[in-house]
Design a protein around this motif. Structure first.
Motif, PDB file in Angstrom:
ATOM      1  N   ARG A  13      -6.516   4.380  -5.521  1.00  0.00           N
ATOM      2  CA  ARG A  13      -7.408   4.723  -4.499  1.00  0.00           C
ATOM      3  C   ARG A  13      -7.472   6.025  -5.172  1.00  0.00           C
ATOM      4  O   ARG A  13      -6.696   6.729  -5.067  1.00  0.00           O
ATOM      5  CB  ARG A  13      -6.591   4.467  -3.149  1.00  0.00           C
ATOM      6  N   GLY A  14      -9.285   6.612  -4.898  1.00  0.00           N
ATOM      7  CA  GLY A  14      -9.408   7.459  -4.913  1.00  0.00           C
ATOM      8  C   GLY A  14      -9.249   8.237  -6.087  1.00  0.00           C
ATOM      9  O   GLY A  14      -9.525   7.411  -6.824  1.00  0.00           O
ATOM     10  N   ASP A  15      -9.597   9.835  -6.224  1.00  0.00           N
ATOM     11  CA  ASP A  15      -9.978  10.092  -7.572  1.00  0.00           C
ATOM     12  C   ASP A  15      -8.583  10.662  -8.677  1.00  0.00           C
ATOM     13  O   ASP A  15      -7.537  11.900  -7.970  1.00  0.00           O
ATOM     14  CB  ASP A  15     -10.797  11.115  -7.766  1.00  0.00           C
ATOM     15  N   TRP A  16      -8.194  10.099 -10.117  1.00  0.00           N
ATOM     16  CA  TRP A  16      -7.105  10.288 -10.429  1.00  0.00           C
ATOM     17  C   TRP A  16      -7.593  11.159 -11.345  1.00  0.00           C
ATOM     18  O   TRP A  16      -6.527  11.792 -12.216  1.00  0.00           O
ATOM     19  CB  TRP A  16      -7.217   9.227 -10.589  1.00  0.00           C
ATOM     20  N   ASP A  36       0.721  -1.178   0.430  1.00  0.00           N
ATOM     21  CA  ASP A  36      -0.192  -0.137  -0.097  1.00  0.00           C
ATOM     22  C   ASP A  36       1.056   1.280  -0.279  1.00  0.00           C
ATOM     23  O   ASP A  36       1.893   1.351   0.915  1.00  0.00           O
ATOM     24  CB  ASP A  36      -0.980  -0.227   0.939  1.00  0.00           C
ATOM     25  N   SER A  51      -2.510   7.668  -3.750  1.00  0.00           N
ATOM     26  CA  SER A  51      -2.363   6.163  -2.730  1.00  0.00           C
ATOM     27  C   SER A  51      -2.816   5.561  -4.248  1.00  0.00           C
ATOM     28  O   SER A  51      -3.714   5.540  -4.470  1.00  0.00           O
ATOM     29  CB  SER A  51      -3.911   6.385  -1.952  1.00  0.00           C
ATOM     30  N   TYR A  52      -2.294   4.557  -3.713  1.00  0.00           N
ATOM     31  CA  TYR A  52      -2.389   3.336  -4.769  1.00  0.00           C
ATOM     32  C   TYR A  52      -2.050   1.642  -4.230  1.00  0.00           C
ATOM     33  O   TYR A  52      -1.064   1.711  -2.965  1.00  0.00           O
ATOM     34  CB  TYR A  52      -2.093   3.302  -6.244  1.00  0.00           C
ATOM     35  N   GLU A 105       1.276   5.440  -0.035  1.00  0.00           N
ATOM     36  CA  GLU A 105       0.539   6.945   0.091  1.00  0.00           C
ATOM     37  C   GLU A 105       2.530   7.923  -0.532  1.00  0.00           C
ATOM     38  O   GLU A 105       3.442   7.376   0.661  1.00  0.00           O
ATOM     39  CB  GLU A 105       0.409   6.762   0.913  1.00  0.00           C
ATOM     40  N   ASN A 163     -10.440   7.483 -13.601  1.00  0.00           N
ATOM     41  CA  ASN A 163     -10.824   6.750 -12.888  1.00  0.00           C
ATOM     42  C   ASN A 163     -10.577   5.804 -13.088  1.00  0.00           C
ATOM     43  O   ASN A 163     -11.469   5.044 -13.053  1.00  0.00           O
ATOM     44  CB  ASN A 163     -11.752   7.534 -11.937  1.00  0.00           C
ATOM     45  N   ARG A 193     -10.085   2.149 -12.944  1.00  0.00           N
ATOM     46  CA  ARG A 193      -9.853   1.129 -11.685  1.00  0.00           C
ATOM     47  C   ARG A 193      -8.428   0.453 -11.479  1.00  0.00           C
ATOM     48  O   ARG A 193      -8.543  -0.650 -10.143  1.00  0.00           O
ATOM     49  CB  ARG A 193     -11.178  -0.325 -11.579  1.00  0.00           C
ATOM     50  N   GLN A 230       3.252  12.104  -0.962  1.00  0.00           N
ATOM     51  CA  GLN A 230       2.986  13.726  -1.418  1.00  0.00           C
ATOM     52  C   GLN A 230       3.802  14.020  -2.588  1.00  0.00           C
ATOM     53  O   GLN A 230       5.314  13.765  -1.708  1.00  0.00           O
ATOM     54  CB  GLN A 230       2.651  14.103  -0.430  1.00  0.00           C
TER      55      GLN A 230
END
Length: 502
Positions: free
Chosen positions: A348-351, A239, A390-391, A241, A314, A316, A243
């Motif tokens: 993860r989230g909106d790309w 996982d 995040s991915y 994360e 977005n 998948r 920035q």
């Protein structure tokens, strides 16, 4: 360093000897939190980029055999004298790896740097004496924990070289790599390779299955703070994360980039005088787009650089897969290509809007990583902007898609009749493909040429279905093809996409 020289080094990384880091004893532990890495990255981005010093020249002048002759004593690995569930080995700099990285451990929320200690590894007979002063340190790290062998900590993950890292599932062999970020891949002015310049390793508890690695990234165009939560198993899961902080406008940035090798298969076998029927770490790009459509694009080793973009919003998931899983697919008893992992990226989230981008670079030897895949945002990230990311990365077998997969693509000249090309596409045995082949609708199309209707029949060797069809390229120097099997108007297979080039 040009791209091919660098990826050659990355391919060699798991064969290199390892060197542990030992605390020098003079450092005072300091409180640690990931927010500090983020703050460091933000602060760096507001400053001019400063290249790091290279290790001394005699380290860079080592031959490959001399480099390997410096042997790490695994009994001295990080946490080897504790009850931690992980041990960590660190790699030497030098040869291909021109810069050292700072490594720190984190225990009970407190961090302490480790110092360079040449006495912790043994020198073989051919290993020359090396400089002991200058910008020395370590080029990367390797994670080991108990997997399928009781009371033995087995390696499964390596971070080494620029922002490269790779992992395997239990029983697999190292293959493709991932990176923190890809910049200007395929750009005529050259590619930029961001570096992980510092790591923080959180000490796991005795029975802890996951390990957390923090990394600080720096580059002329961007800085970044990364947090990896790594969980090994039959499929090793990371996982991620991150920035990112842009120093300059980022108009050709690749997020969650993957790097692999494809030399040949049955579509271009005639170009290589080789005893093996296939040579590749990955054989296709798999995409599940924002609409839920599943696309399969077999990889190619083109004679000229080619870049393919799959527009989406977005996504998948996407990844580079190794679907050839039998020794006879490769007949290579040393490389074990059939045991190389597939690697799947789940955002993860909106790309937002952008494209899954595939870069295929001509290669004449298997030592070169010539395949790159990543997500390219549609909009430029302007200088001074921040981008959270995040991915999840899954290293192992293909993800399950509930559709029949393509397991083989072959191509050759049409021997009888008019000149042209003959293609065969094999689909695996799957519940959705049971029944009479005549019950299925073949959706085959091309924007460039007319194709034959094709013949769909059961393949007795696989139990699945095979479609054979032909086309005449005429004056086209490339032809795009699209194929899917449907039944009663519903998808029975993933979508096969193929680019034929003259």
């Amino acid at each position: 360093m040009n791209r091919r020289a660098f990826v050659t080094a990355a391919l060699s990384s798991t064969l290199l000897t390892a060197l542990p880091l030992r605390a020098t004893g003079g450092e005072t532990p300091a409180p640690f939190h990931h927010d500090q890495v983020v703050a460091r990255a933000r602060e760096l981005a507001q400053q001019d980029y400063r290249p790091r010093q290279e290790v001394p020249q005699d380290w860079l002048d080592l031959s490959y055999d001399e480099y390997k002759a410096h042997r790490f004593r695994t009994k001295d690995a990080i946490w080897s004298k504790s009850d931690s569930s992980y041990n960590v080995d660190l790699f030497l700099p030098g040869l291909y790896f021109r810069h050292a990285v700072q490594v720190n451990t984190v225990q009970s929320g407190m961090t302490r740097p480790f110092g360079f200690d040449m006495s912790l590894f043994d020198r073989g007979e051919i290993a020359p004496p090396l400089s002991t002063t200058g910008p020395l340190g370590y080029s990367g790290l390797r994670l080991r924990t108990q997997l399928d062998q009781p009371n033995k900590k087995t390696e499964f993950c390596v971070f080494q070289g620029a922002s490269y890292f790779r992992a395997i599932g239990v029983g697999q062999a190292y293959g493709l790599s991932a990176r923190g970020l890809a910049l200007k891949t395929g750009d005529p002015m050259g590619e930029e390779f961001p570096d992980f310049i510092e790591f923080w390793l959180e000490a796991p508890a005795p029975n802890q299955r996951s390990m957390v690695v923090h990394a600080l990234m720096d580059s002329p165009s961007v800085t970044g703070a990364y947090r990896f939560t790594v969980t090994p198993g039959a499929t090793t899961v990371m996982d991620v994360e991150a920035q990112l902080f842009a120093r300059e406008d980022l108009d050709n940035a690749g997020l969650a980039p993957l790097t692999s090798m494809f030399l040949f298969d049955r579509t271009n076998r005639y170009r290589f005088d080789d005893f093996r029927p296939n040579v590749h770490d990955s054989d296709g790009l798999l995409i599940k787009n924002g609409n839920g459509e599943v696309l399969w694009r077999p990889l190619a080793n083109p004679t000229h650089l080619q870049i393919s973009s799959f527009m989406d919003e977005n996504p998948r998931g996407f990844g580079l897969m190794q679907r050839s899983r039998h020794l006879q697919d490769f007949e290579d008893l040393e490389a074990n290509y059939h045991r190389r992992p597939s690697l799947w990226v789940e955002p993860r989230g909106d790309w937002g809007k952008g494209s899954v981008t595939l870069v295929e670079i001509p290669a004449d030897k298997e030592i070169y990583d010539n395949i790159v895949a990543y997500w390219r945002p549609r909009d430029t990230l302007p200088a001074g902007a921040e981008l959270p990311l995040s991915y999840r990365l899954s290293w192992g077998e293909d993800p399950q898609m509930d559709l029949a997969r393509v397991v083989d693509t072959a191509a050759g000249a049409r021997i009888f009749g008019d000149p042209g090309r003959l293609m065969t596409v094999d689909f695996e045995a799957h519940p959705l493909l049971e029944g009479d082949p005549e019950e299925f609708e073949v959706h085959l199309s091309s924007p460039h040429v007319e194709t034959s209707d094709g013949v769909l029949q059961r393949n007795p060797a696989t139990g699945g279905l095979r479609l054979a069809f032909s086309f005449a390229p005429n004056a086209e120097n490339h032809v795009e093809l699209r194929l899917q099997l449907r039944r009663g108007g519903r998808s029975a297979s993933e979508v096969w996409l193929y680019r034929w080039t003259a």
